[in-house]
Design a protein around this motif. Structure first.
Motif, PDB file in Angstrom:
ATOM      1  N   CYS A 267      48.229  28.060  36.861  1.00  9.83           N
ATOM      2  CA  CYS A 267      47.875  29.317  36.205  1.00  9.83           C
ATOM      3  C   CYS A 267      48.023  30.504  37.150  1.00  9.83           C
ATOM      4  O   CYS A 267      48.146  30.346  38.364  1.00  9.83           O
ATOM      5  CB  CYS A 267      46.445  29.249  35.670  1.00  9.83           C
ATOM      6  N   ASP A 268      47.992  31.699  36.568  1.00 11.07           N
ATOM      7  CA  ASP A 268      47.972  32.942  37.344  1.00 11.07           C
ATOM      8  C   ASP A 268      46.554  33.376  37.675  1.00 11.07           C
ATOM      9  O   ASP A 268      46.312  33.993  38.706  1.00 11.07           O
ATOM     10  CB  ASP A 268      48.669  34.063  36.566  1.00 11.07           C
ATOM     11  N   CYS A 269      45.626  33.080  36.770  1.00 12.36           N
ATOM     12  CA  CYS A 269      44.237  33.509  36.951  1.00 12.36           C
ATOM     13  C   CYS A 269      43.314  32.472  36.313  1.00 12.36           C
ATOM     14  O   CYS A 269      43.644  31.892  35.277  1.00 12.36           O
ATOM     15  CB  CYS A 269      44.015  34.888  36.320  1.00 12.36           C
ATOM     16  N   VAL A 270      42.167  32.255  36.930  1.00 12.31           N
ATOM     17  CA  VAL A 270      41.166  31.317  36.428  1.00 12.31           C
ATOM     18  C   VAL A 270      39.979  32.107  35.886  1.00 12.31           C
ATOM     19  O   VAL A 270      39.494  33.034  36.550  1.00 12.31           O
ATOM     20  CB  VAL A 270      40.683  30.359  37.535  1.00 12.31           C
ATOM     21  N   MET A 271      39.545  31.756  34.683  1.00  9.74           N
ATOM     22  CA  MET A 271      38.281  32.270  34.170  1.00  9.74           C
ATOM     23  C   MET A 271      37.249  31.155  34.308  1.00  9.74           C
ATOM     24  O   MET A 271      37.234  30.203  33.524  1.00  9.74           O
ATOM     25  CB  MET A 271      38.431  32.715  32.713  1.00  9.74           C
ATOM     26  N   LEU A 272      36.432  31.253  35.341  1.00  7.42           N
ATOM     27  CA  LEU A 272      35.404  30.250  35.598  1.00  7.42           C
ATOM     28  C   LEU A 272      34.158  30.612  34.796  1.00  7.42           C
ATOM     29  O   LEU A 272      33.522  31.635  35.057  1.00  7.42           O
ATOM     30  CB  LEU A 272      35.087  30.184  37.092  1.00  7.42           C
ATOM     31  N   VAL A 273      33.810  29.783  33.822  1.00  5.88           N
ATOM     32  CA  VAL A 273      32.727  30.082  32.893  1.00  5.88           C
ATOM     33  C   VAL A 273      31.440  29.420  33.383  1.00  5.88           C
ATOM     34  O   VAL A 273      31.419  28.223  33.696  1.00  5.88           O
ATOM     35  CB  VAL A 273      33.066  29.590  31.470  1.00  5.88           C
ATOM     36  N   VAL A 274      30.368  30.210  33.439  1.00  8.74           N
ATOM     37  CA  VAL A 274      29.045  29.747  33.876  1.00  8.74           C
ATOM     38  C   VAL A 274      28.051  29.983  32.741  1.00  8.74           C
ATOM     39  O   VAL A 274      28.120  31.008  32.048  1.00  8.74           O
ATOM     40  CB  VAL A 274      28.603  30.498  35.153  1.00  8.74           C
ATOM     41  N   ASP A 275      27.132  29.054  32.545  1.00  7.45           N
ATOM     42  CA  ASP A 275      26.093  29.178  31.530  1.00  7.45           C
ATOM     43  C   ASP A 275      24.979  30.078  32.068  1.00  7.45           C
ATOM     44  O   ASP A 275      24.347  29.756  33.081  1.00  7.45           O
ATOM     45  CB  ASP A 275      25.539  27.797  31.185  1.00  7.45           C
ATOM     46  N   ALA A 276      24.741  31.202  31.412  1.00 13.53           N
ATOM     47  CA  ALA A 276      23.731  32.155  31.891  1.00 13.53           C
ATOM     48  C   ALA A 276      22.332  31.560  31.851  1.00 13.53           C
ATOM     49  O   ALA A 276      21.491  31.883  32.699  1.00 13.53           O
ATOM     50  CB  ALA A 276      23.783  33.434  31.057  1.00 13.53           C
ATOM     51  N   MET A 277      22.051  30.692  30.877  1.00 14.39           N
ATOM     52  CA  MET A 277      20.721  30.103  30.759  1.00 14.39           C
ATOM     53  C   MET A 277      20.466  29.053  31.838  1.00 14.39           C
ATOM     54  O   MET A 277      19.386  29.000  32.423  1.00 14.39           O
ATOM     55  CB  MET A 277      20.557  29.482  29.377  1.00 14.39           C
ATOM     56  N   GLU A 278      21.456  28.211  32.119  1.00 11.96           N
ATOM     57  CA  GLU A 278      21.283  27.169  33.122  1.00 11.96           C
ATOM     58  C   GLU A 278      21.464  27.701  34.537  1.00 11.96           C
ATOM     59  O   GLU A 278      20.961  27.106  35.497  1.00 11.96           O
ATOM     60  CB  GLU A 278      22.275  26.036  32.872  1.00 11.96           C
ATOM     61  N   GLY A 279      22.185  28.799  34.678  1.00 11.46           N
ATOM     62  CA  GLY A 279      22.441  29.336  36.008  1.00 11.46           C
ATOM     63  C   GLY A 279      23.550  28.569  36.715  1.00 11.46           C
ATOM     64  O   GLY A 279      24.201  27.692  36.142  1.00 11.46           O
TER      65      GLY A 279
ATOM     66  N   LYS B   6      27.097  36.455  43.709  1.00 10.46           N
ATOM     67  CA  LYS B   6      28.054  36.748  44.772  1.00 10.46           C
ATOM     68  C   LYS B   6      27.494  36.524  46.166  1.00 10.46           C
ATOM     69  O   LYS B   6      28.222  36.107  47.076  1.00 10.46           O
ATOM     70  CB  LYS B   6      28.538  38.193  44.647  1.00 10.46           C
ATOM     71  N   GLU B   7      26.217  36.791  46.363  1.00  5.27           N
ATOM     72  CA  GLU B   7      25.655  36.735  47.704  1.00  5.27           C
ATOM     73  C   GLU B   7      24.924  35.436  48.018  1.00  5.27           C
ATOM     74  O   GLU B   7      24.712  35.121  49.193  1.00  5.27           O
ATOM     75  CB  GLU B   7      24.695  37.913  47.919  1.00  5.27           C
ATOM     76  N   ILE B   8      24.548  34.662  46.987  1.00 10.42           N
ATOM     77  CA  ILE B   8      23.756  33.457  47.230  1.00 10.42           C
ATOM     78  C   ILE B   8      24.457  32.204  46.705  1.00 10.42           C
ATOM     79  O   ILE B   8      24.743  31.270  47.455  1.00 10.42           O
ATOM     80  CB  ILE B   8      22.359  33.587  46.593  1.00 10.42           C
ATOM     81  N   PHE B   9      24.747  32.187  45.405  1.00  5.32           N
ATOM     82  CA  PHE B   9      25.168  30.944  44.761  1.00  5.32           C
ATOM     83  C   PHE B   9      26.659  30.661  44.903  1.00  5.32           C
ATOM     84  O   PHE B   9      27.052  29.523  45.141  1.00  5.32           O
ATOM     85  CB  PHE B   9      24.769  30.966  43.281  1.00  5.32           C
ATOM     86  N   LEU B  10      27.518  31.667  44.734  1.00  5.50           N
ATOM     87  CA  LEU B  10      28.969  31.463  44.791  1.00  5.50           C
ATOM     88  C   LEU B  10      29.590  32.417  45.791  1.00  5.50           C
ATOM     89  O   LEU B  10      30.442  33.241  45.461  1.00  5.50           O
ATOM     90  CB  LEU B  10      29.592  31.664  43.396  1.00  5.50           C
ATOM     91  N   ARG B  11      29.178  32.293  47.032  1.00  6.40           N
ATOM     92  CA  ARG B  11      29.680  33.205  48.067  1.00  6.40           C
ATOM     93  C   ARG B  11      31.178  33.017  48.319  1.00  6.40           C
ATOM     94  O   ARG B  11      31.845  33.936  48.780  1.00  6.40           O
ATOM     95  CB  ARG B  11      28.903  32.991  49.361  1.00  6.40           C
ATOM     96  N   GLN B  12      31.710  31.818  48.018  1.00  7.61           N
ATOM     97  CA  GLN B  12      33.137  31.597  48.217  1.00  7.61           C
ATOM     98  C   GLN B  12      33.982  32.405  47.229  1.00  7.61           C
ATOM     99  O   GLN B  12      35.187  32.578  47.429  1.00  7.61           O
ATOM    100  CB  GLN B  12      33.491  30.113  48.103  1.00  7.61           C
ATOM    101  N   LEU B  13      33.341  32.908  46.145  1.00  2.07           N
ATOM    102  CA  LEU B  13      34.033  33.766  45.182  1.00  2.07           C
ATOM    103  C   LEU B  13      33.392  35.152  45.127  1.00  2.07           C
ATOM    104  O   LEU B  13      33.354  35.790  44.079  1.00  2.07           O
ATOM    105  CB  LEU B  13      34.009  33.133  43.785  1.00  2.07           C
TER     106      LEU B  13
END
Length: 409
Positions: A211-223, A268-275
């Motif tokens: 792909c050219d771009c990934v849409m990484l989907v996260v559940d807002a309720m589960e975190g 961005k700063e805690i859970f998925l710092r690699q992204l």
């Protein structure tokens, strides 16, 4: 049709339907299945498997060409000195170029953009696809694992063509292995076929690489979960542009004006710092009120990320940013008081943007200084939604040893 002779006679009556050649087969004895498979292979799209293999080869060739281009940039000391002098002479022009680069970025012709929707099971990937398409193009259920295939859907919005690739939810390997064991103990059992799930996950990972771009989907309720972090690491390692989609935002209780900003900061700063460089979009795929306002923003953000992923910066502009960054914070001194020195920097490749720094000794630049330089490039130039790679090249070892011997004498 157990008898081949009678089968041909019985099948002859189906010619009157005018839908093609009838094939008499027997599921019990297997007679006629060989002819059916041969006809099926002839009817399939031309070499679908070969198409996937060719796509993989093109991807590897493109990455190999980028590496070869970087290797070809090895320069001797006199060439580095000349390039550094030229960078200083072009500093004034670079300042003007930087202002134009930030304020009026040139439009990149994207062509057709391939977007892969990735995530854990039951986070709303298929619902998001349906919301983007505007119709029920994919089956949706509250039960995880409903989507077990990779489906391509073409859409055009605001003159931009997209191919949305809906993928199966990716579970942890341990859970997939446990499902295999449970199915074996149950003698087949009920529910999701473990072998089919493994194939579906492999297809999802192939879609990520193509792909050219990934849409990484996260559940807002589960975190953000541990599996989300693994997927984020995979996206970062593959070097793909990325949009973080926080879905089911309408279900989050007790929201206020600062909830969304705090949620994004935590991601961005805690859970998925690699992204940390990825753009975050909050969506509610099944909420009619929020569907048009938030979901429609996803494609615009994805197109911007792909444009940044293919972006190229002039060498003069890049070296001006590097010069200012080193003026604010010099490289730390190493052993025996030696300090790192950056001679020159240039962009060697795109997809993702790759920058090569020619230095006196790459070992004199610790990881925290490399992160500082990446942060300065992003602050001054941008690249939102796209990873960038920094390669540090030392002078030839023979040159360094000669200089050290001269200093001792």
């Amino acid at each position: 049709c157990e008898s081949l002779h009678k089968g041909d006679v019985l099948a002859a009556s189906f010619w009157e339907l005018a839908v093609g050649e009838p094939f008499p087969v027997s599921a019990i004895s297997g007679s006629g299945t060989g002819e059916l498979l041969d006809a099926l292979l002839d009817a399939l799209p031309a070499n679908e498997l070969e198409h996937d293999v060719q796509a993989e080869r093109r991807l590897l060739a493109r990455e190999g060409a980028a590496d070869a281009e970087v290797d070809a940039l090895d320069l001797d000391e006199s060439a580095l000195a000349a390039l550094a002098t030229r960078a200083q002479e072009n500093a004034h022009d670079a300042e003007e170029a930087l202002d134009m680069c930030v304020q009026q970025r040139p439009r990149v012709e994207l062509g057709s953009v391939r977007l892969s929707i990735l995530g854990r099971p039951n986070v709303g990937k298929s619902s998001l696809v349906n919301a983007l398409v505007g119709r029920e193009a994919r089956a949706v259920s509250d039960v995880g694992g409903t989507t077990m295939d990779t489906g391509d859907i073409d859409i055009t919005t605001d003159g931009q063509h997209f191919t949305l690739v809906d993928t199966a939810g990716i579970r942890r390997r341990a859970r997939v292995a446990k499902a295999k064991g449970d199915a074996a103990l149950a003698g087949g059992g009920q529910g999701m076929d473990p072998k089919l799930e493994v194939k579906a996950i492999e297809a999802a990972l192939r879609a990520l690489r193509r792909c050219d771009c990934v849409m990484l989907v996260v559940d807002a309720m589960e975190g953000v979960t541990e599996q989300d972090r693994r997927l984020a690491e995979l996206v970062s390692r593959e070097g793909r542009a990325c949009v973080l989609v926080v879905n089911k935002w309408d279900l989050v209780p007790l929201k206020d004006a600062g909830t969304m900003a705090q949620y994004e900061k935590n991601i961005k700063e805690i859970f998925l710092r690699q992204l940390s460089w990825a753009t975050v979009v909050f969506t509610s795929a099944q909420s009619q009120r929020a569907r048009h306002s938030r979901v429609s923003k996803v494609l615009a953000v994805a197109a911007e990320a792909v444009g940044e992923h293919r972006r190229r910066i002039s060498t003069a502009t890049l070296n001006m940013v590097v010069r200012d960054a080193t003026a604010w914070k010099s490289p730390p001194a190493g052993k025996a008081g030696r300090k790192g020195r950056i001679y020159y920097a240039t962009q060697a490749a795109t997809r993702p943007p790759t920058f090569v720094f020619f230095v006196n000794d790459a070992e004199l630049f610790p990881e925290n200084y490399k992160r500082y330089m990446e942060k300065q490039l992003r602050q001054e130039i941008g690249f939102p939604g796209s990873p960038i790679r920094l390669l540090w090249r030392s002078k030839p070892k023979s040159t360094r040893q000669g200089q050290s011997a001269g200093m001792r004498e």
